[in-house]
Design a protein around this motif. Structure first.
Motif, short mmCIF file in Angstrom:
data_model
loop_
_atom_site.label_atom_id
_atom_site.label_comp_id
_atom_site.label_asym_id
_atom_site.label_seq_id
_atom_site.Cartn_x
_atom_site.Cartn_y
_atom_site.Cartn_z
N LYS A 649 -40.30 -10.18 -62.44
CA LYS A 649 -41.86 -10.04 -63.06
C LYS A 649 -42.81 -10.31 -62.03
N THR A 650 -43.89 -9.56 -62.42
CA THR A 650 -45.10 -10.18 -61.49
C THR A 650 -45.81 -11.18 -62.01
N ARG A 651 -46.92 -11.70 -61.35
CA ARG A 651 -47.55 -13.00 -61.61
C ARG A 651 -47.99 -12.54 -63.02
N GLU A 655 -47.58 -14.33 -66.79
CA GLU A 655 -48.61 -15.03 -67.45
C GLU A 655 -48.79 -14.72 -68.74
N GLU A 656 -48.55 -13.16 -68.89
CA GLU A 656 -48.77 -12.52 -70.19
C GLU A 656 -47.41 -13.22 -71.22
N ASP A 657 -46.29 -13.38 -70.71
CA ASP A 657 -45.40 -13.81 -71.62
C ASP A 657 -45.48 -15.14 -71.98
N LEU A 666 -44.14 -14.00 -78.73
CA LEU A 666 -43.05 -13.88 -78.14
C LEU A 666 -42.04 -14.96 -78.77
N LEU A 667 -41.11 -14.23 -79.48
CA LEU A 667 -40.13 -15.05 -80.41
C LEU A 667 -39.05 -15.62 -79.46
#
Length: 820
Positions: A649-651, A655-657, A666-667
């Motif tokens: 994953k990118t930074r 951060e979005e996750d 995000l469950l």
């Protein structure tokens, strides 16, 4: 000077252990940072005291006496088994400590976590004295509370210096808790798979776990984890002392802010030790004040659910489960902190998305405070160590939420209330995070982990004097998400029923008078006891602070400015229309001049408000986007962690996750491994209950009985709030309503009757001709002179669903806050 990862590598238990993460910054503190650290040292010496020398000597004396008692007990077990004298002499036994006492950071009055390591000749039954049959047993007396007088539990209980003795035998990790000369002791039992505990016994060697049971594995890992943490940060004496100072600060901060309780879903002592040790590994040569500042920076920026680990997990080949990030069950974990000793396990299984949200907010607050103090120090404006007190201010929990729930736990006697309260406390996080947090439209919910020593149940609740005396109360604050809210009422009755049926019903033995009562409050309705000891002026000062916090909230200020700006724009439009109308009517030069002056004044006020709104939003934006060199270094290290995980994953994606996780979008919890197992049906045709340890394929007793009733031909009416077993018999008041609608009575057929027998005793409620519950004294809700509290599992039925059986735990219509 630079420090490589290799210099942090240690040898423990014959195994080489290296840090899992690379060093972020190994530079030494400069003169300004040293001066900053001196201020923190002054503050900790005055406000975070350690145990005085007298207390340390007393604790050491108690441990020596207790070790003598334990060795004598091990020898007595050998004599009881008729072992040879040399085998008894070689049996040995050792007492180990873990946690804050082992590290030397315990506060005055703190407990001591101890573990007795015994040979395999000693069993759990020998330890607790359970299953004992007296020589003069008559065959009829109750032996449930009779213990072997030669057991270790009874030996300690009879000791003249011991008080407050409580054995907890049925826990996952059995324990004895007691006070010895005023020192609180938690004693665990570890049974090795060998006939002796030699003098050169190395508890840090992985082979000590060969062939042990699950409880022994967990007990031994207490000192094993503590020892390994101490080794990993103990390259030099200076570094170790720096680590201890930061741990003391973080412990005080967590306790003041309501974050110190692993069983309530927050961080406990071992979690804090691992977290601080990680920061020391990342910045191995820094001073304590800088490490404390970077502690908040690291965990404010941490990309959850990436795990925190001091060393990569290894498998010693003994068949024990080792934590693996890619295991299907571990994918659901929200904020894992992995213990460094074999077998590696997640020490924060209780942390949920809701508690992680609270932790993250507190990390951000701590970082803002430490960063502001550091900037003031660099400017020469930090003139007193007392300024650090801002970081450790008590939480404003009781004025931070508009709504609260009180959870009052009551028991019939002091001893029964103590065991009942401990059981309920261990399950409160499931009520808050799983039942309330996941099923209700809430934007935020927080369980306060400190109990209030008082009964906050409603005055009309039918509680005995003993129940009110033996009670404690916990509080839950929450904010309703108005965007998701449907209707005007928030109903928690169903969640409380599920909590009682799935969790509290497991307690054994459930005595009459053990109960949990819930009541809701608005913030202004909270009892005064909630504010005592926190605010100098009590509730009055707390409410003043709440108003001040509300008025100073930047979001509220911006919202007020936007609202006023909208009003002014509307006034501007209205004045333009009036001006145009006046010009059209040619009302004169004077009217035009007055309108122009009014319009200019409104325009100036609008411009001022627009500037204010820009300042409020702009300053927050600048603070959030300010890039610092140390933050850039940390982000690079976090990139390396992300790459090592193999996710690629990118930074920005990471951060979005993280933001989705904190917001609930995000469950992670229940994302994998939650598919129900294939349901199995019994000989009666109804589904069988599933695995209670995993809740997979789980069917409640009530739901299973409902299926049996349906198969037997009974009419079962099931709805979200209640379930009723009855027939098609029309009650008199319902019959009159049907006649008004010209419905003939003969059109309603009598339901088929079938005898139904359950092992579960159902509560039967009789209704009179008008649909009201017939009063039965103890069997209903009116107390009698001999009444001792509500019966276990008994629910009062208030409703008008008709004659029939009403299953325990499935009430008819019970409004929230019904006084029992």
């Amino acid at each position: 000077m630079s420090t490589s990862t290799a210099s942090l590598t240690v040898t423990v238990g014959g195994r080489i252990v290296s840090p899992a993460l690379p060093v972020v910054d190994a530079s030494l503190p400069n003169a300004s940072e040293q001066a900053f650290d001196n201020l923190l040292t002054q503050y900790t010496s005055e406000h975070i005291p350690l145990e005085p020398q007298e207390g340390i000597l007393r604790r050491e004396r108690v441990l020596k006496k207790m070790e003598q008692v334990c060795r004598a007990w091990i020898a007595s077990v050998g004599y009881k088994l008729n072992l040879p004298q040399d085998a008894i002499d070689n049996a040995g036994g050792a007492l180990y400590t873990s946690g804050s006492f082992r590290l030397g950071v315990h506060e005055p009055g703190a407990d001591i976590d101890t573990i007795l390591v015994a040979p395999n000749i000693c069993t759990k039954q020998d330890f607790f004295g359970s299953g004992y049959i007296p020589p003069d047993y008559d065959g009829e007396s109750d032996l449930s509370k009779v213990r072997d007088p030669n057991s270790l539990a009874e030996r300690i209980k009879r000791h003249p210096d011991v008080t407050n003795f409580v054995p907890v035998e049925e826990a996952a990790v059995p324990i004895l808790t007691f006070d010895w000369e005023g020192v609180n002791i938690d004693l665990l039992f570890a049974r090795l798979n060998s006939s002796s505990v030699s003098k050169d016994f190395d508890i840090d060697n992985d082979q000590v776990l060969d062939g042990v049971d699950s409880a022994t594995e967990k007990s031994l890992n207490g000192p094993r984890v503590t020892n390994l943490i101490a080794k990993l940060v103990g390259g030099t004496e200076e570094r170790y002392q720096t680590f201890l100072k930061v741990v003391r600060c973080v412990r005080k901060w967590a306790k003041a802010r309501g974050l110190y309780s692993n069983k309530m879903g927050y961080w406990g002592g071992v979690n804090i030790n691992i977290a601080v040790a990680l920061v020391v590994q990342l910045y191995p040569n820094d001073c304590a004040a800088n490490l404390l500042r970077k502690f908040f920076l690291v965990f404010k920026s941490w990309r959850w659910p990436n795990p925190i680990m001091l060393t990569k997990p290894h498998d010693a080949g003994l068949g024990l489960a080792v934590w693996n990030a890619h295991h299907v069950n571990n994918l659901r974990q929200v904020a894992p902190i992995i213990t460094p000793a074999y077998p590696a396990m997640n020490s924060t299984l209780s942390v949920s998305r809701q508690t992680l949200q609270i932790l993250h907010e507190e990390f951000c607050r701590g970082h803002d405070i430490m960063e502001a103090l550091w900037q003031d120090h660099k400017k020469g404006a930090l003139d007193s160590p007392d300024r650090f007190a801002t970081l450790f201010q008590p939480s404003d929990f009781f004025i931070s939420y508009p709504h609260y729930l009180s959870i009052c736990i009551v028991g019939p006697t002091e001893a029964e209330a103590q065991s009942w309260t401990g059981f309920v406390e261990s399950r409160l996080r499931k009520l808050v995070s799983d039942l309330l947090g996941k099923s209700l439209p809430l934007s935020k919910i927080q369980l306060w982990p400190k109990k209030v020593e008082a009964c906050v149940a409603d005055r009309t609740a039918l509680l005995t004097h003993a129940q009110r005396q033996n009670s404690v109360t916990y509080f839950v604050g929450f904010i309703i998400d108005q965007m998701r809210m449907r209707g005007s009422q928030l109903d928690i009755e169903r969640q409380m029923q599920n909590f009682q049926q799935w969790e509290l019903s497991r307690f054994q033995p459930l005595a009459q008078g053990m109960d949990v009562l819930v009541k809701n409050f608005k913030v202004k309705e909270l009892p005064k006891i909630c504010f005592d000891g926190i605010y100098e002026g009590g509730k009055f000062e707390a409410m003043k602070k709440r108003r001040k916090m509300r008025d100073e909230d930047p979001r509220r200020q911006k919202a007020k400015a936007d609202a006023k700006l909208a009003q002014l724009k509307a006034r501007m439009e209205e004045m333009k229309k009036k001006k145009e109308a006046a010009l059209a009517a040619k009302t004169g030069e004077k009217r035009k001049r007055e309108d122009d002056e009014d319009q200019d004044a409104v325009a100036e006020e609008m411009a001022a408000l627009e500037n204010t709104a820009k300042e409020v939003g702009g300053s927050a934006h600048e603070e959030a986007t300010a890039a610092k060199e140390e933050e850039a270094l940390l982000e690079s290290a976090l990139d390396a962690i992300q790459n090592d995980s193999g996710e690629g994953k990118t930074r920005e994606e990471a951060e979005e996750d993280r933001q989705k996780l904190l917001s609930g979008a995000l469950l992670v919890e229940g994302a994998a491994g939650d598919d129900d197992e294939e349901l199995v049906y019994g000989p009666d045709g109804a589904r069988l209950m599933g695995d209670s340890t995993t809740n997979k394929g789980m069917l409640s007793i009530a739901d299973r009985e409902a299926e049996i009733l349906k198969l037997s031909g009974c009419n079962v009416v099931s709805e979200d709030e209640f379930a009723v077993l009855g027939s098609n018999y029309v009650l008199p008041w319902r019959e009159r309503a049907l006649q008004k609608k010209n419905v003939a009575k003969k059109e309603v057929s009598q339901g088929k009757k079938a005898p139904v027998v359950f092992k579960t005793k159902f509560d039967v409620v009789e209704l009179d001709a008008d649909g009201f519950v017939v009063d039965k004294g103890d069997e209903d809700f009116e107390p009698t002179p001999t009444w001792q509290g509500r019966k276990p599992g008994f629910e009062f039925k208030l409703g008008e669903r008709g004659l029939g059986y009403y299953r325990t735990g499935k009430k008819v219509v019970v409004p929230s806050q019904t006084a029992y």
